[in-house]
Design an enzyme around this catalytic site. Structure first.
Site, PDB file in Angstrom:
ATOM      1  N   PRO A 124       7.646  11.441   1.444  1.00 37.32           N
ATOM      2  CA  PRO A 124       8.586  12.165   2.314  1.00 37.32           C
ATOM      3  C   PRO A 124       7.937  13.365   3.012  1.00 37.32           C
ATOM      4  O   PRO A 124       8.229  13.625   4.180  1.00 37.32           O
ATOM      5  CB  PRO A 124       9.684  12.608   1.340  1.00 37.32           C
ATOM      6  CG  PRO A 124       9.661  11.572   0.254  1.00 37.32           C
ATOM      7  CD  PRO A 124       8.220  11.153   0.118  1.00 37.32           C
ATOM      8  N   ALA A 159       4.470  13.857   3.196  1.00 43.66           N
ATOM      9  CA  ALA A 159       3.045  13.611   3.490  1.00 43.66           C
ATOM     10  C   ALA A 159       2.918  12.324   4.278  1.00 43.66           C
ATOM     11  O   ALA A 159       2.936  11.220   3.714  1.00 43.66           O
ATOM     12  CB  ALA A 159       2.242  13.524   2.198  1.00 43.66           C
ATOM     13  N   THR A 209       5.841  -0.889   3.320  1.00 46.10           N
ATOM     14  CA  THR A 209       6.049  -2.257   3.818  1.00 46.10           C
ATOM     15  C   THR A 209       5.904  -3.261   2.686  1.00 46.10           C
ATOM     16  O   THR A 209       4.953  -3.180   1.899  1.00 46.10           O
ATOM     17  CB  THR A 209       5.034  -2.578   4.933  1.00 46.10           C
ATOM     18  OG1 THR A 209       5.196  -1.627   5.977  1.00 46.10           O
ATOM     19  CG2 THR A 209       5.230  -3.981   5.491  1.00 46.10           C
ATOM     20  N   PHE A 225       0.869  -1.183   0.000  1.00 48.31           N
ATOM     21  CA  PHE A 225       0.000   0.000   0.000  1.00 48.31           C
ATOM     22  C   PHE A 225       0.903   1.229   0.000  1.00 48.31           C
ATOM     23  O   PHE A 225       1.689   1.422   0.941  1.00 48.31           O
ATOM     24  CB  PHE A 225      -0.841  -0.041   1.274  1.00 48.31           C
ATOM     25  CG  PHE A 225      -1.821   1.089   1.471  1.00 48.31           C
ATOM     26  CD1 PHE A 225      -2.956   1.199   0.692  1.00 48.31           C
ATOM     27  CD2 PHE A 225      -1.622   2.015   2.492  1.00 48.31           C
ATOM     28  CE1 PHE A 225      -3.880   2.215   0.927  1.00 48.31           C
ATOM     29  CE2 PHE A 225      -2.541   3.032   2.732  1.00 48.31           C
ATOM     30  CZ  PHE A 225      -3.674   3.122   1.942  1.00 48.31           C
ATOM     31  N   SER A 249       1.247  11.874   8.333  1.00 48.65           N
ATOM     32  CA  SER A 249      -0.065  11.993   8.980  1.00 48.65           C
ATOM     33  C   SER A 249      -1.023  12.810   8.106  1.00 48.65           C
ATOM     34  O   SER A 249      -2.217  12.523   8.039  1.00 48.65           O
ATOM     35  CB  SER A 249       0.085  12.683  10.340  1.00 48.65           C
ATOM     36  OG  SER A 249       0.900  11.906  11.179  1.00 48.65           O
ATOM     37  N   GLU A 290      -0.210   3.197  10.185  1.00 49.33           N
ATOM     38  CA  GLU A 290      -1.672   3.173   9.970  1.00 49.33           C
ATOM     39  C   GLU A 290      -2.362   4.194  10.876  1.00 49.33           C
ATOM     40  O   GLU A 290      -3.452   3.947  11.401  1.00 49.33           O
ATOM     41  CB  GLU A 290      -2.228   1.752  10.117  1.00 49.33           C
ATOM     42  CG  GLU A 290      -1.613   0.814   9.071  1.00 49.33           C
ATOM     43  CD  GLU A 290      -2.391  -0.446   8.797  1.00 49.33           C
ATOM     44  OE1 GLU A 290      -3.620  -0.446   8.991  1.00 49.33           O
ATOM     45  OE2 GLU A 290      -1.758  -1.422   8.377  1.00 49.33           O
TER      46      GLU A 290
END
Ligand SMILES: Cc1cc2nc3c(=O)[nH]c(=O)nc-3n(C[C@H](O)[C@H](O)[C@H](O)COP(=O)(O)OP(=O)(O)OC[C@H]3O[C@@H](n4cnc5c(N)ncnc54)[C@H](O)[C@@H]3O)c2cc1C
Length: 384
Positions: A127, A129, A157, A122, A131, A364
């Site tokens: 760099p 952007a 990931t 996903f 939260s 997340e």
């Protein structure tokens, strides 16, 4: 919702056995090599773990949220790096296609994800952007039957292993906010995609992240998820709502294992002529941990059941992720304390778990972002 208790018990027993017999004994080797052994990955495929959240009609197990949470709790009794192998395919990497993809997209990608043939990642964070994901700058400009993508995604990931990316990019440069973002399925072998070197992380050796760089990468227009521009951020938020319950379950599983390690040590280690578990100050750490773990487990299962019942669980998912990830951090900290000096030494599992679980409060949606989501939802509901 559990559809069939008997089949669920069979699955949970199989995962429990897999964790005890295959994963826990391999934990040290994974740390040494920074790789999950190929035979373990192939056993995960066999167990159907890659397809946990993919509907049965596309080759997955089609678990409900409650079933998924229970399975993940069992799986995460082993080092979190093992869960990470399937984590992005089960969660944020595939769910955009499951929730908002067209029939053609589902048929094209989901069976290969469910079997584990392809790993899905996903790609949202950049760099500048994190939260504030809605401010992302990666662009996708329409050119004939394609979009041309340019930009850099950070800390992705499973990117080094990915076969496919769920990519969030800006298709409307005039709209700097969420409405200008579109979600794409992107074949990881597309020309114009390159990868940074693997990040050197605090923990979870065996699980890999890196930058993904798009340079004039052509993505067919038929790969716009849901075939509509401007819906990407909404897709990402739906995916993350579900992902937060999954991640809260991850925290519960890891915390169970950590507490098990701490309890065993407290009963074995002797000081002042008795087991340290006999000291009430140590008992307080064990008891607080047990109570918090129980609370987190109840929250995860309640949020999962509500989602299965069709409720909007934005608040409950954030509450569960916030509480469970903070709880897991506290339990890891207490477990190190209960181990004394041994807890600082790498031959004890709690030292590794202490570092491994730190990320749960960050990705997340950080704990602060969960707090914002919860408070904003409260105020929106109160003024409705
Ligand atoms: C190991 C790892 C794996 C990851 N995997 C993925 C992945 O697969 N895909 C992906 O897209 N991303 C991934 N990420 C990125 C992750 O989701 C982001 O790191 C996370 O969302 C935080 O963003 P940031 O790092 O830019 O921190 P920032 O947004 O810069 O935040 C820094 C601090 O400021 C606080 N803060 C920010 N805004 C506010 C606010 N409005 N109010 C209060 N406090 C605020 C944060 O809570 C935090 O404490 C991964 C990150 C890591 C470390």
């Amino acid at each position: 919702m559990i559809r069939d208790q008997e089949s669920m018990n069979v699955l949970l027993d199989a995962v429990r056995r897999f964790v005890r017999e295959r994963l826990i004994p391999a934990e040290e080797a994974v740390v040494e090599t920074d790789e999950i052994p190929a035979d373990i990955v192939s056993d995960m495929k066999e167990l159907g773990l890659f397809g946990m959240s993919i509907p049965e009609e596309y080759g997955g197990l089609g678990l409900t949220m409650e079933e998924e949470a229970l399975t993940v709790i069992e799986l995460c009794m082993a080092s979190p790096a093992f869960r990470s192998v399937i984590g992005t395919t089960v969660g944020i990497g595939s769910q955009g296609i499951v929730m908002d993809g067209t029939e053609e997209q589902k048929r094209a990608w989901l069976p290969r994800l469910a079997s584990g043939e392809l790993i899905a990642s996903f790609a949202l964070t950049e760099p500048d952007a994190g939260s504030d994901a809605a401010s992302l700058r990666t662009t996708a400009v329409r050119d004939g039957d394609d979009y041309v993508v340019n930009g850099t995604k950070r800390y992705i990931t499973n990117a080094p292993e990915a076969g496919v990316f769920t990519l969030m990019a800006r298709t409307d440069p005039a709209n700097k906010g969420a409405g200008g973002i579109t979600a794409f399925v992107v074949d990881a072998r597309s020309p114009g995609i390159s990868f940074g070197t693997n990040d050197r992380k605090m923990g979870q050796r065996g699980a890999h992240t890196c930058d993904v760089i798009f340079s004039d990468c052509r993505v067919p227009a038929r790969n716009v998820i849901g075939a509509r521009e401007g819906r990407g951020f909404r897709t990402a938020m739906k995916v993350l709502d579900k992902g937060r319950i999954h991640l809260a379950a991850v925290c519960v599983g890891a915390a169970e294992r950590i507490l098990e390690e701490a309890l065993r040590y407290a009963m074995q280690r002797r000081q002042f002529g008795q087991a340290i578990g006999e000291f009430q100050l140590v008992q307080a750490m064990l008891a607080d941990s047990k109570a918090e773990l129980y609370a987190a487990r109840c929250m995860v299962l309640d949020a999962a059941r509500r989602r299965d019942a069709g409720e909007n669980v934005s608040t409950e998912a954030s509450c569960a992720k916030l509480f469970a990830s903070e709880m897991c951090g506290r339990i890891a900290d207490r477990a190190v304390q209960i181990h004394g000096g041994a807890g600082y030494m790498s031959e004890y599992a709690v030292e590794r778990f202490y570092r491994d679980v730190r990320i749960f409060r960050i990705y997340e949606g950080t704990s602060q972002i969960q707090q914002l989501v919860i408070a904003r939802n409260m105020m929106r509901e109160a003024s409705a």
